[in-house]
Design a protein around this motif. Sequence first.
Motif, PDB file in Angstrom:
ATOM      1  N   GLN A   1       5.658   0.162  13.049  1.00  0.00           N
ATOM      2  CA  GLN A   1       6.068   0.526  11.688  1.00  0.00           C
ATOM      3  C   GLN A   1       5.274   1.710  11.144  1.00  0.00           C
ATOM      4  O   GLN A   1       5.820   2.581  10.476  1.00  0.00           O
ATOM      5  CB  GLN A   1       5.878  -0.670  10.754  1.00  0.00           C
ATOM      6  CG  GLN A   1       6.718  -1.888  11.102  1.00  0.00           C
ATOM      7  CD  GLN A   1       6.523  -2.999  10.090  1.00  0.00           C
ATOM      8  OE1 GLN A   1       6.747  -2.833   8.886  1.00  0.00           O
ATOM      9  NE2 GLN A   1       6.078  -4.152  10.567  1.00  0.00           N
TER      10      GLN A   1
ATOM     11  N   VAL B   1       6.903   2.273   4.034  1.00  0.00           N
ATOM     12  CA  VAL B   1       6.859   0.871   4.466  1.00  0.00           C
ATOM     13  C   VAL B   1       6.060   0.027   3.478  1.00  0.00           C
ATOM     14  O   VAL B   1       6.491  -1.049   3.060  1.00  0.00           O
ATOM     15  CB  VAL B   1       6.247   0.755   5.882  1.00  0.00           C
ATOM     16  CG1 VAL B   1       5.987  -0.701   6.233  1.00  0.00           C
ATOM     17  CG2 VAL B   1       7.160   1.390   6.916  1.00  0.00           C
TER      18      VAL B   1
ATOM     19  N   ARG C   1       7.849  -0.246   0.033  1.00  0.00           N
ATOM     20  CA  ARG C   1       9.048  -1.070   0.109  1.00  0.00           C
ATOM     21  C   ARG C   1       8.705  -2.556   0.213  1.00  0.00           C
ATOM     22  O   ARG C   1       9.387  -3.399  -0.370  1.00  0.00           O
ATOM     23  CB  ARG C   1       9.880  -0.640   1.323  1.00  0.00           C
ATOM     24  CG  ARG C   1      11.208  -1.407   1.459  1.00  0.00           C
ATOM     25  CD  ARG C   1      12.085  -0.830   2.549  1.00  0.00           C
ATOM     26  NE  ARG C   1      11.454  -0.883   3.868  1.00  0.00           N
ATOM     27  CZ  ARG C   1      10.957   0.155   4.509  1.00  0.00           C
ATOM     28  NH1 ARG C   1      10.991   1.367   3.944  1.00  0.00           N
ATOM     29  NH2 ARG C   1      10.409   0.022   5.703  1.00  0.00           N
ATOM     30  N   GLU C   2       7.649  -2.892   0.932  1.00  0.00           N
ATOM     31  CA  GLU C   2       7.324  -4.292   1.191  1.00  0.00           C
ATOM     32  C   GLU C   2       6.365  -4.900   0.167  1.00  0.00           C
ATOM     33  O   GLU C   2       6.437  -6.092  -0.106  1.00  0.00           O
ATOM     34  CB  GLU C   2       6.729  -4.431   2.594  1.00  0.00           C
ATOM     35  CG  GLU C   2       7.717  -4.081   3.703  1.00  0.00           C
ATOM     36  CD  GLU C   2       7.140  -4.324   5.081  1.00  0.00           C
ATOM     37  OE1 GLU C   2       5.932  -4.654   5.171  1.00  0.00           O
ATOM     38  OE2 GLU C   2       7.883  -4.185   6.066  1.00  0.00           O
ATOM     39  N   GLN C   3       5.451  -4.093  -0.382  1.00  0.00           N
ATOM     40  CA  GLN C   3       4.425  -4.658  -1.273  1.00  0.00           C
ATOM     41  C   GLN C   3       4.291  -3.937  -2.603  1.00  0.00           C
ATOM     42  O   GLN C   3       3.553  -4.397  -3.472  1.00  0.00           O
ATOM     43  CB  GLN C   3       3.062  -4.641  -0.567  1.00  0.00           C
ATOM     44  CG  GLN C   3       2.999  -5.538   0.668  1.00  0.00           C
ATOM     45  CD  GLN C   3       1.638  -5.474   1.336  1.00  0.00           C
ATOM     46  OE1 GLN C   3       1.265  -4.464   1.936  1.00  0.00           O
ATOM     47  NE2 GLN C   3       0.880  -6.549   1.227  1.00  0.00           N
TER      48      GLN C   3
ATOM     49  N   GLY D   1       0.174  -2.697  -2.760  1.00  0.00           N
ATOM     50  CA  GLY D   1      -0.053  -2.707  -1.326  1.00  0.00           C
ATOM     51  C   GLY D   1      -0.982  -1.592  -0.865  1.00  0.00           C
ATOM     52  O   GLY D   1      -1.667  -1.729   0.160  1.00  0.00           O
TER      53      GLY D   1
ATOM     54  N   SER E   1       0.545  -8.271   5.566  1.00  0.00           N
ATOM     55  CA  SER E   1       1.276  -7.000   5.660  1.00  0.00           C
ATOM     56  C   SER E   1       2.552  -7.125   6.475  1.00  0.00           C
ATOM     57  O   SER E   1       3.364  -6.203   6.509  1.00  0.00           O
ATOM     58  CB  SER E   1       0.376  -5.941   6.313  1.00  0.00           C
ATOM     59  OG  SER E   1       0.031  -6.314   7.640  1.00  0.00           O
ATOM     60  N   GLY E   2       2.723  -8.255   7.157  1.00  0.00           N
ATOM     61  CA  GLY E   2       3.876  -8.430   8.018  1.00  0.00           C
ATOM     62  C   GLY E   2       3.609  -8.053   9.457  1.00  0.00           C
ATOM     63  O   GLY E   2       4.438  -8.312  10.336  1.00  0.00           O
TER      64      GLY E   2
ATOM     65  N   SER F   1      -0.812 -11.802  10.560  1.00  0.00           N
ATOM     66  CA  SER F   1      -0.034 -13.021  10.333  1.00  0.00           C
ATOM     67  C   SER F   1      -0.560 -14.141  11.219  1.00  0.00           C
ATOM     68  O   SER F   1      -1.156 -13.881  12.264  1.00  0.00           O
ATOM     69  CB  SER F   1       1.451 -12.759  10.638  1.00  0.00           C
ATOM     70  OG  SER F   1       1.933 -11.651   9.903  1.00  0.00           O
TER      71      SER F   1
END
Length: 325
Positions: free
Chosen positions: A174, A184, A187-189, A193, A260-261, A266
Motif C-alpha cells: 500500500q 491511503v 482515506r482509512e484514518q 492517522g 493501520s490495516g 494487526s
Amino acid sequence: MAEKGKKDELTWMHVIVRVFLNSTTHPIEYAKVLIQEMVPGETPGLAINPRNQKFKKKCFARGSVFYFSKFFFGYIAHIKKRDGFLGCYRGLTPKLAANIVSGVAFQRVTENIQFKELDGEVNIEELNMKQRTQRFLQNTARESAGRAAAIFVSQPFHVIAVRSMAEFVGEDGQYVGVFTSVGVIYREQGVKGFFCGLIPRLLCDLAALWLGKTLAHVINNYLVEDKDLKQYVSASMNFLASALTYPLQVVSNCMAVSGSGLVAGSPPNMPIYDGWIDCYRHLKQIRGLKRGSSMLWRAYTGPTIMLGGSPAIATNSMFAAPASS
C-alpha cells in the motif's frame, strides 16, 4: 543580510549532512524499526537461537536477560536476501523528507526565540551560578520549542516511513510512495492517522533533552571542574537520557503501525491498542520496551506461546496445577 545568508547556508549544510548520514545508516534503522514492532523470535526466517552455553554462563552469571547475537545483521541479511540491495532502503524517501522538514522547522523556531538576558555569545566561566542556571534554562527551553515544532511537522512523514518499513512483514504493497501513502492514510484514518504515535515521540525527545541537559548542568557546575572532562560528561548524560527514554520510542513506532490495516500492525503480530498508554503497558508486560536498543544484545523475553491469537510470554502461573478440592 550577510549574517542571515550565512545562517541559511549553515542550515542547509546541516540538512545535507543529516540526509547523507541517514541515507548511509538506513538499513540499520530499517532493521531497528522491524525489531521494535515485532515480538523477537516470532518472525519467520529471523529467529536466532543462542546455543553457546559456555558463553551464556559467562555472561549471565548475575542473572542478565540478554543474549548476545548477530540480531541486527541477521535482520538486514534476511531483508537483502528477500528484497535485494534496494530493498534495504524501503521507507528512505519519507524518512529523508521528515529529516529535511524537521531540520528546517527546528532552525526557524529557535532563530525566532530570543531572550533579553544572557543570550548569544557569552563566556560561561565569567557567569555566577544563578546566571549559568538562567542561561541553561533559556537554551533548553528554546531547544525544546524547536524540537517540538520539528517533531510535529515531520510526524506525517515519520508515520509513512515506519509503515513503509513495516510492510516488509506482510508485503501489503500500500505504501509505495509518499503521495500514494498520504491518500491511503487519509482515506482509512483521516487527519489523525498522520499523527499516530506523536505523543510518545514528543515525550521521548523532550524528556531525553531535559534529563540529559539537567544532569550535565548539575554535574559540570557542582561536581566537575576540569574543562575537558565536562565535554565527556555532557555526551555521557545525553546517552544515558536517551537510553532511559528509549521505551517511549518503541511505543511511538508501534503506535504508528497499530490499527493501520497492515499485517505487521494487526493480530497476531500486534494487538490493536486503545492508546499509547495501553501500548506501553502491554510492551512492559511482555518485556518488549527495549526491543532494538542494541545492535549486539538481544533482549530475551523467555518462552513465547500463542494465547487468544496473540503472542504472550509464558509464565509459571499459566502451567500451575489446579488446586486440589
